[in-house]
Scaffold this motif. Structure first.
Motif, PDB file in Angstrom:
ATOM      1  N   SER A  99      27.700  13.927  25.924  1.00  0.00           N
ATOM      2  CA  SER A  99      27.067  14.673  25.089  1.00  0.00           C
ATOM      3  C   SER A  99      25.762  14.307  24.277  1.00  0.00           C
ATOM      4  N   ALA A 100      24.837  14.968  24.095  1.00  0.00           N
ATOM      5  CA  ALA A 100      23.624  14.429  23.309  1.00  0.00           C
ATOM      6  C   ALA A 100      23.974  13.885  21.710  1.00  0.00           C
ATOM      7  N   LEU A 101      25.205  14.399  21.280  1.00  0.00           N
ATOM      8  CA  LEU A 101      25.632  14.261  20.117  1.00  0.00           C
ATOM      9  C   LEU A 101      26.254  12.823  19.995  1.00  0.00           C
ATOM     10  N   ASP A 102      26.729  12.329  21.280  1.00  0.00           N
ATOM     11  CA  ASP A 102      27.205  11.026  21.280  1.00  0.00           C
ATOM     12  C   ASP A 102      26.601  10.164  20.845  1.00  0.00           C
ATOM     13  N   GLY A 103      26.656   9.383  19.915  1.00  0.00           N
ATOM     14  CA  GLY A 103      25.738   8.392  19.342  1.00  0.00           C
ATOM     15  C   GLY A 103      26.405   7.659  17.999  1.00  0.00           C
ATOM     16  N   VAL A 104      25.586   6.874  17.369  1.00  0.00           N
ATOM     17  CA  VAL A 104      25.559   6.230  16.232  1.00  0.00           C
ATOM     18  C   VAL A 104      24.700   6.500  15.269  1.00  0.00           C
ATOM     19  N   TRP A 105      25.157   6.684  13.837  1.00  0.00           N
ATOM     20  CA  TRP A 105      23.911   7.013  13.060  1.00  0.00           C
ATOM     21  C   TRP A 105      23.504   5.502  12.573  1.00  0.00           C
ATOM     22  N   VAL A 106      22.116   5.416  12.588  1.00  0.00           N
ATOM     23  CA  VAL A 106      21.366   4.009  12.546  1.00  0.00           C
ATOM     24  C   VAL A 106      20.117   4.604  11.096  1.00  0.00           C
ATOM     25  N   SER A 107      19.853   3.433  10.748  1.00  0.00           N
ATOM     26  CA  SER A 107      18.543   3.830   9.772  1.00  0.00           C
ATOM     27  C   SER A 107      17.437   3.765  10.158  1.00  0.00           C
ATOM     28  N   ALA A 108      16.529   4.815  10.102  1.00  0.00           N
ATOM     29  CA  ALA A 108      15.237   4.720  10.635  1.00  0.00           C
ATOM     30  C   ALA A 108      14.253   4.374   9.719  1.00  0.00           C
TER      31      ALA A 108
END
Length: 164
Positions: A99-108
């Motif tokens: 899924s495109a929602l599979d990921g890790v929250w990172v600081s931008a």
């Protein structure tokens, strides 16, 4: 209103859909005002973030009360601003998956922080190194040198390597 609020209001007025039909004009006006109010509250939430970010870049740890004094606000309001800043500076980075929602929250942002009790702990996020341009530039230099050397006669060594 500040410049940001005026710009936000004019953007909302110009960018919003034009309401059609005179029968529902009162309803349309109410809907427009509600959308404008929501949009302006979003614009206002960004108002103090640049100042807050600049203060955070000065410190590695700072008490919430001291930061609130520097920002001329109450500690509770500052905690809301910090939460807002944290939320708006994080993105979901996709690292593969179904899924495109599979990921890790990172600081931008280039500055990240955590709140531990009454202390704000600030962490500098190092900028990623841009090695690609460096290597491309040196590859281009090497290609130029190879083109310059192509017409040259190759050297043949006719001696004993051990004797040299």
């Amino acid at each position: 209103p500040s410049g940001a609020e005026e710009a936000g209001a004019s953007s909302a007025a110009g960018g919003g859909p034009a309401m059609m039909g005179s029968a529902a004009s009162n309803y349309n006006e109410e809907a427009y005002r509600l959308q404008l109010k929501l949009f302006m509250s979003e614009v206002a939430s960004f108002d103090k973030l640049p100042v807050l970010r600049s203060f955070l870049k000065l410190y590695t740890t700072i008490p919430v009360a001291k930061l609130a004094d520097l920002m001329d606000t109450e500690p509770a309001a500052l905690r809301q601003q910090l939460t807002c800043m944290k939320q708006k500076s994080r993105v979901l980075e996709w690292r593969g998956g179904a899924s495109a929602l599979d990921g890790v929250w990172v600081s931008a942002s280039d500055t990240d922080f955590t709140i531990n009790g009454d202390m704000v702990h600030v962490t500098d996020v190092p900028a990623p190194k841009r090695n690609g341009e460096y290597f491309l530039r040196h590859i281009a230099k090497q290609n130029t040198m190879m083109e310059d050397l192509a017409p040259a006669k190759p050297l043949v060594f006719k001696g004993n390597i051990a004797a040299a």
